[in-house]
Design an enzyme around this catalytic site. Structure first.
Site, PDB file in Angstrom:
ATOM      1  N   ARG A 131      19.528 -74.291  20.692  1.00  0.00           N
ATOM      2  CA  ARG A 131      19.023 -72.960  20.298  1.00  0.00           C
ATOM      3  C   ARG A 131      17.854 -72.495  21.160  1.00  0.00           C
ATOM      4  O   ARG A 131      17.102 -71.612  20.766  1.00  0.00           O
ATOM      5  CB  ARG A 131      18.641 -72.935  18.815  1.00  0.00           C
ATOM      6  CG  ARG A 131      19.825 -73.147  17.871  1.00  0.00           C
ATOM      7  CD  ARG A 131      19.468 -72.752  16.448  1.00  0.00           C
ATOM      8  NE  ARG A 131      20.631 -72.855  15.586  1.00  0.00           N
ATOM      9  CZ  ARG A 131      20.861 -73.873  14.759  1.00  0.00           C
ATOM     10  NH1 ARG A 131      20.007 -74.878  14.702  1.00  0.00           N
ATOM     11  NH2 ARG A 131      21.936 -73.889  13.992  1.00  0.00           N
ATOM     12  N   ARG A 177      13.710 -49.622  31.168  1.00  0.00           N
ATOM     13  CA  ARG A 177      14.289 -50.697  31.984  1.00  0.00           C
ATOM     14  C   ARG A 177      15.721 -50.389  32.415  1.00  0.00           C
ATOM     15  O   ARG A 177      16.193 -50.891  33.444  1.00  0.00           O
ATOM     16  CB  ARG A 177      14.238 -52.031  31.222  1.00  0.00           C
ATOM     17  CG  ARG A 177      14.674 -53.209  32.087  1.00  0.00           C
ATOM     18  CD  ARG A 177      14.420 -54.545  31.412  1.00  0.00           C
ATOM     19  NE  ARG A 177      14.871 -55.636  32.264  1.00  0.00           N
ATOM     20  CZ  ARG A 177      14.734 -56.924  31.988  1.00  0.00           C
ATOM     21  NH1 ARG A 177      14.140 -57.288  30.852  1.00  0.00           N
ATOM     22  NH2 ARG A 177      15.179 -57.845  32.808  1.00  0.00           N
ATOM     23  N   GLU A 209      15.326 -53.626  27.293  1.00  0.00           N
ATOM     24  CA  GLU A 209      16.125 -52.531  27.870  1.00  0.00           C
ATOM     25  C   GLU A 209      16.530 -51.489  26.829  1.00  0.00           C
ATOM     26  O   GLU A 209      17.687 -51.105  26.711  1.00  0.00           O
ATOM     27  CB  GLU A 209      17.378 -53.091  28.565  1.00  0.00           C
ATOM     28  CG  GLU A 209      17.955 -52.144  29.609  1.00  0.00           C
ATOM     29  CD  GLU A 209      19.084 -52.766  30.413  1.00  0.00           C
ATOM     30  OE1 GLU A 209      20.243 -52.458  30.146  1.00  0.00           O
ATOM     31  OE2 GLU A 209      18.788 -53.569  31.308  1.00  0.00           O
ATOM     32  N   LYS A 254       9.288 -54.299  39.339  1.00  0.00           N
ATOM     33  CA  LYS A 254      10.132 -54.737  38.228  1.00  0.00           C
ATOM     34  C   LYS A 254       9.303 -55.326  37.098  1.00  0.00           C
ATOM     35  O   LYS A 254       9.579 -55.087  35.917  1.00  0.00           O
ATOM     36  CB  LYS A 254      11.175 -55.757  38.696  1.00  0.00           C
ATOM     37  CG  LYS A 254      12.091 -56.170  37.553  1.00  0.00           C
ATOM     38  CD  LYS A 254      13.345 -56.853  37.991  1.00  0.00           C
ATOM     39  CE  LYS A 254      14.256 -57.091  36.790  1.00  0.00           C
ATOM     40  NZ  LYS A 254      15.520 -57.776  37.157  1.00  0.00           N
ATOM     41  N   HIS A 308      29.263 -52.206  39.059  1.00  0.00           N
ATOM     42  CA  HIS A 308      29.905 -53.179  38.181  1.00  0.00           C
ATOM     43  C   HIS A 308      31.407 -52.926  38.058  1.00  0.00           C
ATOM     44  O   HIS A 308      32.198 -53.870  37.951  1.00  0.00           O
ATOM     45  CB  HIS A 308      29.250 -53.153  36.800  1.00  0.00           C
ATOM     46  CG  HIS A 308      27.902 -53.805  36.771  1.00  0.00           C
ATOM     47  ND1 HIS A 308      27.091 -53.800  35.654  1.00  0.00           N
ATOM     48  CD2 HIS A 308      27.215 -54.505  37.710  1.00  0.00           C
ATOM     49  CE1 HIS A 308      25.977 -54.452  35.911  1.00  0.00           C
ATOM     50  NE2 HIS A 308      26.030 -54.881  37.155  1.00  0.00           N
ATOM     51  N   ASN A 320      19.127 -50.147  36.508  1.00  0.00           N
ATOM     52  CA  ASN A 320      20.565 -50.262  36.708  1.00  0.00           C
ATOM     53  C   ASN A 320      21.108 -49.157  37.611  1.00  0.00           C
ATOM     54  O   ASN A 320      22.329 -48.963  37.687  1.00  0.00           O
ATOM     55  CB  ASN A 320      21.286 -50.234  35.352  1.00  0.00           C
ATOM     56  CG  ASN A 320      21.081 -51.522  34.585  1.00  0.00           C
ATOM     57  OD1 ASN A 320      21.556 -52.582  34.974  1.00  0.00           O
ATOM     58  ND2 ASN A 320      20.352 -51.437  33.486  1.00  0.00           N
ATOM     59  N   HIS A 330      27.148 -58.978  45.035  1.00  0.00           N
ATOM     60  CA  HIS A 330      26.617 -58.070  44.018  1.00  0.00           C
ATOM     61  C   HIS A 330      25.801 -56.939  44.644  1.00  0.00           C
ATOM     62  O   HIS A 330      25.986 -55.759  44.320  1.00  0.00           O
ATOM     63  CB  HIS A 330      25.757 -58.841  43.021  1.00  0.00           C
ATOM     64  CG  HIS A 330      25.053 -57.977  42.034  1.00  0.00           C
ATOM     65  ND1 HIS A 330      25.721 -57.179  41.125  1.00  0.00           N
ATOM     66  CD2 HIS A 330      23.728 -57.746  41.820  1.00  0.00           C
ATOM     67  CE1 HIS A 330      24.853 -56.518  40.385  1.00  0.00           C
ATOM     68  NE2 HIS A 330      23.641 -56.834  40.798  1.00  0.00           N
ATOM     69  N   HIS A 375      24.238 -49.691  39.527  1.00  0.00           N
ATOM     70  CA  HIS A 375      24.987 -50.753  38.869  1.00  0.00           C
ATOM     71  C   HIS A 375      26.152 -50.227  38.025  1.00  0.00           C
ATOM     72  O   HIS A 375      27.164 -50.913  37.879  1.00  0.00           O
ATOM     73  CB  HIS A 375      24.058 -51.595  37.988  1.00  0.00           C
ATOM     74  CG  HIS A 375      23.099 -52.440  38.773  1.00  0.00           C
ATOM     75  ND1 HIS A 375      22.180 -51.900  39.634  1.00  0.00           N
ATOM     76  CD2 HIS A 375      22.920 -53.782  38.830  1.00  0.00           C
ATOM     77  CE1 HIS A 375      21.458 -52.877  40.182  1.00  0.00           C
ATOM     78  NE2 HIS A 375      21.896 -54.020  39.714  1.00  0.00           N
ATOM     79  N   LYS A 422      16.751 -61.498  31.812  1.00  0.00           N
ATOM     80  CA  LYS A 422      18.137 -61.141  31.484  1.00  0.00           C
ATOM     81  C   LYS A 422      19.056 -62.248  31.989  1.00  0.00           C
ATOM     82  O   LYS A 422      19.031 -62.591  33.169  1.00  0.00           O
ATOM     83  CB  LYS A 422      18.515 -59.800  32.118  1.00  0.00           C
ATOM     84  CG  LYS A 422      17.901 -58.607  31.415  1.00  0.00           C
ATOM     85  CD  LYS A 422      18.089 -57.324  32.182  1.00  0.00           C
ATOM     86  CE  LYS A 422      19.516 -56.854  32.198  1.00  0.00           C
ATOM     87  NZ  LYS A 422      19.654 -55.508  32.801  1.00  0.00           N
ATOM     88  N   GLU A 474      18.760 -54.221  46.538  1.00  0.00           N
ATOM     89  CA  GLU A 474      17.972 -54.207  45.296  1.00  0.00           C
ATOM     90  C   GLU A 474      16.534 -53.733  45.552  1.00  0.00           C
ATOM     91  O   GLU A 474      15.917 -53.098  44.695  1.00  0.00           O
ATOM     92  CB  GLU A 474      17.968 -55.595  44.662  1.00  0.00           C
ATOM     93  CG  GLU A 474      19.328 -56.065  44.156  1.00  0.00           C
ATOM     94  CD  GLU A 474      19.758 -55.384  42.852  1.00  0.00           C
ATOM     95  OE1 GLU A 474      19.029 -54.506  42.341  1.00  0.00           O
ATOM     96  OE2 GLU A 474      20.840 -55.735  42.348  1.00  0.00           O
TER      97      GLU A 474
END
Length: 353
Positions: free
Chosen positions: A112, A228, A224, A214, A239, A232, A252, A235, A134, A176
């Site tokens: 956990r 935030r 997010e 960032k 994606h 993206n 990526h 993205h 993330k 990026e």
């Protein structure tokens, strides 16, 4: 009858990001290093020479975005159980963005949640993926749709690891960096236009500036819920491209570069960005040999895949669009016809005319 559970508390997940030569890392318990064979062959001895722990174990998974899945996570967790790690153990994610995402996700699941460190070895992971907590994996529906927010205890960015980075991987990281500048910092974008990141001092400055940008955004919006999401930019389109090409054609950052070009086209169409500004972004990306276009085989299918994006809700697609250079708008009000008009310009039928 009503029984309340009062869980109000303050949790401090603050941590430091160290940029410079890898320092000595000491841990009193067991440490597992998650990496891939390529990174291990190049840099593992460097890490081991700086690491001191009760017991150290190496866990390797194949290199590549296509391995960022449940099967790999189960393999990592099995190895962690084999080595009898406990809640006082430490996991070190040592590699690029794929390793960082899977390392963080594995650490969030094991018992956990256990502590982990990010030691990124690619430019993309140093300026973006390693910062912010993330974590996640891909599935057939899309990228990073399964995961958790799990902050590292620290991030160690050693630029010397980049000496062995292939040119394509370097360009993917630059994408990026450009993303950060376009969305939040116009003077930084102008600096990027005027300087070459292949020069050591310039690269160090750019890494620090991107990480600083960032980090500031993450402090404002860790989970997010608003600001935030602006990170993206590129993205949403990227994606879909990665999903369509099964993560095998583009890195990526390369998909993000194409996605930024597409997002800029949409921003121009709705009046948020000038054509000259879109050209400047394209020229900066081209400077590092990044791909700038993609042939869409089926516009409707591409469009429908947007709805699987984490930022979208119900029937509204959320787009991250630049407002010129240095500002950004998060919107879910772009008309479907407008989006499809832009996508149609990338349709393979139209491109062949």
């Amino acid at each position: 009858m009503t029984i309340s559970i009062n869980l109000k508390r303050v949790i401090d997940d603050s941590y430091s990001i160290h940029i410079g030569p890898l320092p000595e890392i000491k841990h009193e318990g067991k440490v597992a290093i998650l990496t891939n064979p390529k990174v291990a062959g190049l840099h593992l001895q460097t890490l081991l020479s700086r690491l001191s722990a009760k017991e150290i174990y190496i866990i390797t998974i194949p290199d590549g975005e296509q391995y960022k899945n449940w099967e790999s996570i189960e393999s990592v967790l099995e190895r962690m159980f084999d080595h009898r790690l406990n809640r006082k153990s430490l996991l070190i994610a040592f590699g690029g963005g794929v390793i960082g995402d899977m390392g963080g996700f594995s650490a969030s699941l094991y018992n956990r949640g256990i502590d982990f460190l990010q030691i990124p070895t690619t430019l993309l992971s140093q300026v973006d993926a390693s910062v912010g907590g993330k974590t996640g994996i891909n599935n057939r529906f899309g990228k990073n749709l399964i995961g958790a927010f799990h902050q590292p205890k620290a991030v160690y960015i050693d630029p010397s690891f980049l000496a062995t980075l292939p040119e394509r991987e370097f360009g993917a990281g630059v994408a990026e960096i450009v993303k950060m500048a376009v969305t939040f910092n116009a003077p930084f974008f102008e600096w990027l236009e005027a300087n070459d990141l292949r020069e050591g001092e310039n690269l160090l400055y750019a890494i620090a500036k991107a990480v600083e940008t960032k980090a500031g955004v993450v402090e404002e919006d860790e989970k997010e819920q608003g600001l935030r999401a602006a990170l993206n930019y590129g993205h949403t389109f990227g994606h879909v491209i990665e999903n369509e090409t099964k993560y095998e054609t583009y890195l990526h950052g390369e998909s993000v570069a194409i996605g930024m070009v597409m997002a800029n086209e949409l921003a121009c169409e709705v009046g948020l960005m000038s054509r000259d500004e879109a050209i400047r972004v394209k020229q900066l990306l081209a400077k590092y040999a990044l791909p700038l276009s993609y042939e869409i085989a089926d516009v409707e299918k591409f469009y429908q895949t947007f709805f699987l994006d984490k930022k979208s809700a119900d029937s509204a697609i959320t787009f991250i669009l630049p407002r010129g250079i240095g500002a950004v708008e998060i919107t879910d009000t772009v008309e479907p016809a407008t989006v499809k008009k832009i996508l149609s310009t990338y349709h393979s039928v139209n491109l062949s005319i």
